[in-house]
Design a protein around this motif. Structure first.
Motif, mmCIF file in Angstrom:
data_model
loop_
_atom_site.group_PDB
_atom_site.id
_atom_site.type_symbol
_atom_site.label_atom_id
_atom_site.label_comp_id
_atom_site.label_asym_id
_atom_site.label_seq_id
_atom_site.Cartn_x
_atom_site.Cartn_y
_atom_site.Cartn_z
ATOM 1 N N SER B 12 22.201 19.453 43.461
ATOM 2 C CA SER B 12 23.285 19.628 44.129
ATOM 3 C C SER B 12 24.548 19.119 43.688
ATOM 4 C CB SER B 12 22.938 19.526 45.838
ATOM 5 O OG SER B 12 24.281 19.115 46.397
ATOM 6 N N TYR B 13 25.656 19.705 43.566
ATOM 7 C CA TYR B 13 26.735 19.291 43.130
ATOM 8 C C TYR B 13 27.443 18.386 44.012
ATOM 9 C CZ TYR B 13 31.599 19.296 41.871
ATOM 10 O OH TYR B 13 33.139 19.031 41.617
ATOM 11 N N LYS B 17 28.275 14.520 43.509
ATOM 12 C CA LYS B 17 29.542 13.662 43.506
ATOM 13 C C LYS B 17 29.675 12.821 44.775
ATOM 14 C CE LYS B 17 32.380 15.086 40.872
ATOM 15 N NZ LYS B 17 33.936 14.871 40.348
ATOM 16 N N GLY B 18 29.076 13.014 45.804
ATOM 17 C CA GLY B 18 28.913 12.207 46.924
ATOM 18 C C GLY B 18 28.427 10.797 46.499
ATOM 19 N N LEU B 19 27.265 10.879 45.831
ATOM 20 C CA LEU B 19 26.638 9.556 45.564
ATOM 21 C C LEU B 19 27.530 8.684 44.252
ATOM 22 C CD1 LEU B 19 24.036 7.997 45.672
ATOM 23 C CD2 LEU B 19 22.833 9.412 43.724
ATOM 24 N N ILE B 20 27.997 9.644 43.555
ATOM 25 C CA ILE B 20 28.958 9.029 42.670
ATOM 26 C C ILE B 20 30.002 8.237 43.208
ATOM 27 C CG2 ILE B 20 30.567 9.443 40.532
ATOM 28 C CD1 ILE B 20 28.675 11.705 39.840
ATOM 29 N N SER B 21 30.716 8.743 44.232
ATOM 30 C CA SER B 21 31.841 8.269 44.781
ATOM 31 C C SER B 21 31.324 6.759 45.521
ATOM 32 C CB SER B 21 32.754 9.115 45.621
ATOM 33 O OG SER B 21 31.691 9.648 47.121
ATOM 34 N N ILE B 22 30.024 7.075 45.885
ATOM 35 C CA ILE B 22 29.561 5.660 46.491
ATOM 36 C C ILE B 22 29.455 4.583 45.478
ATOM 37 C CG2 ILE B 22 27.838 4.653 47.890
ATOM 38 C CD1 ILE B 22 27.503 7.120 49.417
ATOM 39 N N ILE B 23 28.658 5.047 44.369
ATOM 40 C CA ILE B 23 28.595 4.163 43.178
ATOM 41 C C ILE B 23 29.721 3.397 42.744
ATOM 42 C CG2 ILE B 23 27.506 3.776 41.029
ATOM 43 C CD1 ILE B 23 25.271 6.036 41.850
ATOM 44 N N GLU B 24 30.822 4.214 42.499
ATOM 45 C CA GLU B 24 31.888 3.836 41.982
ATOM 46 C C GLU B 24 32.698 2.804 43.105
ATOM 47 O OE1 GLU B 24 33.762 7.218 41.162
ATOM 48 O OE2 GLU B 24 33.136 7.547 39.326
ATOM 49 N N LYS B 25 32.247 2.753 44.305
ATOM 50 C CA LYS B 25 32.810 1.554 45.186
ATOM 51 C C LYS B 25 32.350 0.330 44.545
ATOM 52 C CE LYS B 25 34.204 4.389 49.183
ATOM 53 N NZ LYS B 25 33.610 5.737 49.378
ATOM 54 N N SER B 78 14.580 7.083 44.022
ATOM 55 C CA SER B 78 14.407 8.560 44.596
ATOM 56 C C SER B 78 15.440 8.895 45.473
ATOM 57 C CB SER B 78 13.180 8.623 45.409
ATOM 58 O OG SER B 78 13.194 7.913 46.650
ATOM 59 N N LEU B 79 15.698 10.002 45.580
ATOM 60 C CA LEU B 79 16.976 10.669 46.188
ATOM 61 C C LEU B 79 16.299 11.884 46.894
ATOM 62 C CD1 LEU B 79 19.830 10.707 47.080
ATOM 63 C CD2 LEU B 79 20.285 12.104 44.874
ATOM 64 N N SER B 80 16.102 11.636 48.305
ATOM 65 C CA SER B 80 15.715 12.701 48.859
ATOM 66 C C SER B 80 15.794 12.645 50.424
ATOM 67 C CB SER B 80 14.057 13.139 48.577
ATOM 68 O OG SER B 80 13.427 11.829 49.221
ATOM 69 N N ALA B 94 13.081 1.757 44.510
ATOM 70 C CA ALA B 94 13.754 2.089 45.859
ATOM 71 C C ALA B 94 14.081 3.358 46.115
ATOM 72 C CB ALA B 94 15.249 1.366 45.762
ATOM 73 N N GLN B 95 14.236 3.571 47.181
ATOM 74 C CA GLN B 95 14.556 5.105 47.850
ATOM 75 C C GLN B 95 15.832 5.224 48.574
ATOM 76 O OE1 GLN B 95 10.872 5.896 50.037
ATOM 77 N NE2 GLN B 95 9.672 5.091 48.683
ATOM 78 N N ILE B 96 16.361 6.232 48.246
ATOM 79 C CA ILE B 96 17.686 6.567 48.895
ATOM 80 C C ILE B 96 17.512 8.009 49.820
ATOM 81 C CG2 ILE B 96 20.287 7.287 48.735
ATOM 82 C CD1 ILE B 96 20.529 5.514 46.366
ATOM 83 N N TYR B 97 17.903 7.718 50.951
ATOM 84 C CA TYR B 97 17.883 9.162 51.633
ATOM 85 C C TYR B 97 18.848 9.858 51.905
ATOM 86 C CZ TYR B 97 13.286 6.593 52.454
ATOM 87 O OH TYR B 97 12.056 5.861 52.644
ATOM 88 N N LEU B 98 18.836 11.024 52.300
ATOM 89 C CA LEU B 98 19.836 11.887 52.473
ATOM 90 C C LEU B 98 20.517 11.678 53.824
ATOM 91 C CD1 LEU B 98 19.026 15.372 51.030
ATOM 92 C CD2 LEU B 98 20.341 13.633 49.991
#
Ligand code: FE2
Ligand code: FE2
Lengths: 237, 199
Positions: B12-13, B17-25, B78-80, B94-98
C-alpha cells in the motif's frame, strides 16, 4: 492544470513533452489534455510518477499502448539533447571562461561531460533506431488477427531480453561528476556557477532515473508479455 | 554516529508513505529503499540496511528464501494487523501494527535504534584510501583493464576487483572516467599520461 505546475515546477518539462503549452487559463487538466489530444489517464500517471519517485503504478502504465509510451520516451530524449545537455555545456563553458585559478581542472570536467554527452547520444540513438521500432512492430503483430511469419523472424533477430541486458545505467557518470565537484574540486570555485551546475546535473540525473524506470519497468515487461503470447499463438497453429 | 537505515516492503502506497513520515521524525534515520511488491525483492541482496520492515503477507516461498539469506545482517520488523500470525521460519525483532498510534511506533523504533547503537561500534571516521589502492587507482586511470593490472602487480584479478570496490566505496566515484579525473586532481597521474597504455 495551472495547479499541477504550481505544485511542482519541474512538471513544466513534462507538459512540454506532451506538446502542451502555457496559457491554458483556468482549464482543468482534462480539458487541456483533450484540447491537445493527450490521453488524460496516461498524462496523470506520468506526471505523478515524475513528481513523486515513490509513486510508480507500473501495472497501470503497462496497459497503455506502446506508441504512447515510446512517444513520451522519445520526447524525453529530445528534451535531454536539445535543452538539458546544451544548458549544462553552457554552464561549464562559462566556468571555464570565468575561472583563472584552475582552468585546467574545469577543462577536465568539460571533457568528461563531452564524453558523457556522446554516450547519452549513443544510448538514446540505439533505443530510437532499434528498440522502439521493435516494440511498435511487436504491438502491431500482437493486435493483428492474422499470424504473420515476419514477426517470428523479427523476434529471432531481437528480443526485449536483449534490450534489458544491454540497457546500461546512464546516470552513473552524472553522479560521479557531482561527487567530484562537491568533494574533490579544489577551492576556490565560482560558487554561484558551481551551484547552478550541480543543480542542473542533479535534475538531469533524476529525470533520466524516471525515464529509465519507464523503460525497464513498463516497456520491458509489457513487451515480454506480448512476446510470450505471440509465441504461444504460433505454436498453437 | 551513523544513520539507522530502513527498507520498507509493503504494497500500500498510503501505508508506506505514512510509515516513512513517521521514521523521518526520528533524527539520523533514512529509508533507503522501498518495494511495493514481492517480484522486485531479488535485488534486496544489493542493499545494506539495519532494518527491514515488511508486510508478512508479501512473504511466499521465494521471498522467504531471500529474506532468510539477508536476515543474518538485518533486523526484521513486521508490519501488519495485530491478528496476523507470523511465520516461525524467520526471526522477528519487533512488530509494528496497523492499529498502533504514532507514539507507540516511535517508541518501538527508538528502542530498536538505541539497541543497534550499543551493538554497532562502527566509527564514522572517513576511510582513507590506502597506498595499495592508490596504485590500483593509478592504473585504472591510465586505462589498464583489471586483468592487466593483476598481471602488472602480481595479484589475482579477484583482488583487483575487491580493491576497485573499496576505492569506489571510499571515494563515491564509480566510473573509470570519474576515477581518472580524481586521479588527475590529486596528482596521482599527470593529465598527459591518460590513455597512454592503449595504443
Ligand atoms: Fe531512453
Ligand atoms: Fe534508456
Amino acid at each position: 492544470m495551472a495547479d499541477v505546475i504550481h505544485t511542482n515546477y519541474f512538471t513544466l518539462s513534462v507538459l512540454n513533452r506532451f506538446g502542451i503549452e502555457l496559457g491554458f487559463g483556468d482549464k482543468s487538466v482534462e480539458e487541456v489534455c483533450k484540447k491537445n489530444n493527450v490521453d488524460v489517464d496516461f498524462f496523470l500517471e506520468i506526471v505523478n510518477a515524475f513528481i513523486d519517485k515513490d509513486y510508480f503504478p507500473k501495472k497501470h502504465l503497462q496497459t497503455f499502448p506502446v506508441k504512447l509510451i515510446t512517444d513520451y520516451l522519445q520526447k524525453t530524449h529530445d528534451y535531454y539533447h536539445k535543452l538539458k545537455v546544451p544548458e549544462i555545456e553552457n554552464l561549464i563553458e562559462e566556468m571555464v571562461d570565468s575561472c583563472y585559478t584552475q582552468k585546467e581542472n574545469i577543462v577536465l570536467l568539460k571533457k568528461f561531460f563531452n564524453d558523457y554527452k556522446q554516450e547519452l547520444l549513443n544510448h538514446t540513438h540505439r533505443e530510437e533506431e532499434v528498440v522502439f521500432p521493435y516494440t511498435l512492430a511487436l504491438e502491431k503483430a500482437y493486435n493483428s488477427e492474422e499470424l504473420d511469419n515476419s514477426v517470428i523472424e523479427l523476434m529471432d533477430t531481437y528480443s526485449i531480453e536483449i534490450f534489458q541486458n544491454e540497457h546500461d545505467d546512464i546516470e552513473e557518470k552524472l553522479l560521479d561528476l557531482r561527487n567530484i565537484i562537491i568533494k574533490y574540486l579544489p577551492q576556490p570555485k565560482n560558487s554561484k556557477l558551481c551551484n547552478k551546475l550541480l543543480y542542473e546535473l542533479f535534475n538531469l540525473e533524476q529525470d533520466i532515473n524516471d525515464h529509465s524506470r519507464i523503460e525497464e519497468k513498463v516497456l520491458v515487461p509489457k513487451i515480454r508479455e506480448m512476446e510470450k503470447i505471440i509465441t504461444k499463438r504460433f505454436t498453437k497453429k | 554516529m551513523c544513520k539507522a537505515t530502513f527498507i520498507i516492503i509493503e504494497k500500500s502506497y498510503l501505508i508506506r508513505k505514512g510509515l516513512i513520515s513517521i521514521i523521518e521524525k526520528i533524527p539520523n534515520t533514512q529509508v533507503i529503499q522501498q518495494f511495493d511488491n514481492e517480484d522486485d525483492l531479488k535485488i534486496l541482496v544489493n542493499f545494506e540496511s539495519d532494518f527491514i520492515i515488511i508486510n508478512p503477507n508479501l512473504l511466499n516461498a521465494n521471498t522467504l528464501e531471500i529474506i532468510k539469506k539477508i536476515a543474518k545482517n538485518i533486523q526484521l520488523i513486521s508490519l501488519s494487523e495485530k491478528s496476523i500470525v507470523l511465520t516461525k521460519e524467520l526471526e522477528w525483532t519487533a512488530q509494528i501494527y496497523l492499529e498502533d498510534t504514532q507514539n507507540s511506533i516511535l517508541k518501538k523504533l527508538n528502542t530498536l535504534i538505541g539497541n543497534r547503537e550499543t551493538k554497532n561500534v562502527k566509527s564514522e571516521v572517513p576511510e582513507e584510501i590506502s597506498k595499495r589502492e592508490i596504485d590500483i587507482l593509478k592504473n585504472i586511470a591510465l586505462g589498464y583493464s583489471n586483468k592487466e593490472i593483476a598481471d602488472k602487480l602480481f595479484i589475482s584479478t579477484h583482488t583487483v576487483v575487491t580493491h576497485r570496490k573499496n576505492i569506489t566505496r571510499k571515494l563515491g566515484i564509480k566510473t573509470v572516467p570519474g576515477l581518472t579525473i580524481y586521479a588527475i586532481l590529486n596528482k596521482i597521474i599527470d593529465i598527459n599520461d591518460t590513455g597512454k597504455s592503449k595504443s
